[in-house]
Design a protein around this motif. Structure first.
Motif, PDB file in Angstrom:
ATOM      1  N   ASP A  92       0.845  -1.181   0.000  1.00 47.76           N
ATOM      2  CA  ASP A  92       0.000   0.000   0.000  1.00 47.76           C
ATOM      3  C   ASP A  92       0.887   1.240   0.000  1.00 47.76           C
ATOM      4  OD1 ASP A  92      -1.524   2.274   1.338  1.00 47.76           O
ATOM      5  OD2 ASP A  92      -3.112   0.814   0.949  1.00 47.76           O
ATOM      6  N   PRO A  93       0.986   1.939  -1.140  1.00 46.25           N
ATOM      7  CA  PRO A  93       1.890   3.091  -1.235  1.00 46.25           C
ATOM      8  C   PRO A  93       1.581   4.198  -0.230  1.00 46.25           C
ATOM      9  CG  PRO A  93       1.109   2.441  -3.416  1.00 46.25           C
ATOM     10  CD  PRO A  93       0.336   1.636  -2.414  1.00 46.25           C
ATOM     11  N   ALA A  94       0.297   4.450   0.063  1.00 42.21           N
ATOM     12  CA  ALA A  94      -0.054   5.520   0.995  1.00 42.21           C
ATOM     13  C   ALA A  94       0.415   5.184   2.415  1.00 42.21           C
ATOM     14  CB  ALA A  94      -1.548   5.783   0.966  1.00 42.21           C
ATOM     15  N   LEU A  95       0.223   3.947   2.848  1.00 37.78           N
ATOM     16  CA  LEU A  95       0.687   3.550   4.187  1.00 37.78           C
ATOM     17  C   LEU A  95       2.209   3.566   4.262  1.00 37.78           C
ATOM     18  CD1 LEU A  95      -1.592   0.624   5.425  1.00 37.78           C
ATOM     19  CD2 LEU A  95      -1.327   2.893   6.409  1.00 37.78           C
ATOM     20  N   THR A  96       2.850   3.112   3.213  1.00 39.32           N
ATOM     21  CA  THR A  96       4.311   3.120   3.185  1.00 39.32           C
ATOM     22  C   THR A  96       4.830   4.549   3.259  1.00 39.32           C
ATOM     23  OG1 THR A  96       4.325   1.064   1.927  1.00 39.32           O
ATOM     24  CG2 THR A  96       6.334   2.390   1.850  1.00 39.32           C
TER      25      THR A  96
END
Length: 171
Positions: A92-96
């Protein structure tokens, strides 16, 4: 005191995660994480001084967290210490990005411990006798988030109790 930054699920999602934890416990044994302790750890800070804790409380209360959605659609495990968890099948790019942003700021507080690998997950069982998801319901949950909690972990003989010390403003 022992602290971490976390996303705390809203009540309806917490209930759904609890149902998954019940199914996992029935299938895999071990120690079920209580519903009130379910969360996603974004940054484990470990032991911090009272002065650092006060600074972190002030920082979290001013922290802006961009809204996001995380899809929990897969099971996973950590062999040691027998943790069965639910999380996303895809990164998940946003969480990362949130994880990285938080650690960039935390290093300004002279905190260390940024992990080399971030695996977003919600632990449901500890010391599971089986770590196989075979026979468990397929998770399909969406977690909309826009806040971060600074949480204190208080360790007892029977397990840990978590107390939120501060929460970022809701966007």
């Amino acid at each position: 005191m022992r602290l971490f930054l976390a996303l705390v699920p809203p009540p309806e999602l917490r209930e759904q995660l609890g149902e998954l934890a019940d199914a996992a416990h029935a299938n895999c044994g071990g120690r079920r994480i209580p519903d009130e302790s379910l969360h996603l750890t974004l940054a484990f800070l470990g032991e911090v001084s009272d002065v650092q804790a006060t600074e972190l409380v002030d920082w979290v209360r001013r922290l802006t967290v961009p809204p996001g959605e995380w899809r929990l659609d897969g099971w996973g495990h950590f062999r040691r210490p027998g943790i069965l968890w639910v999380g996303g099948q895809s990164p998940d790019p946003a969480l990362t990005a949130l994880h990285g942003h938080l650690w960039d700021a935390l290093e300004g507080f002279d905190l260390t411990g940024r992990p080399t690998c971030f695996v977003p997950h919600v632990s449901l069982l500890r010391r599971a006798r089986r770590l196989e998801a075979h026979g468990l319901p397929a998770p399909d949950l969406v977690w909309g988030y826009n806040r971060v909690d600074l949480v204190r972990s208080i360790t007892r003989d029977w397990g840990s109790r978590y107390v939120s010390l501060a929460r970022s403003p809701q966007n």
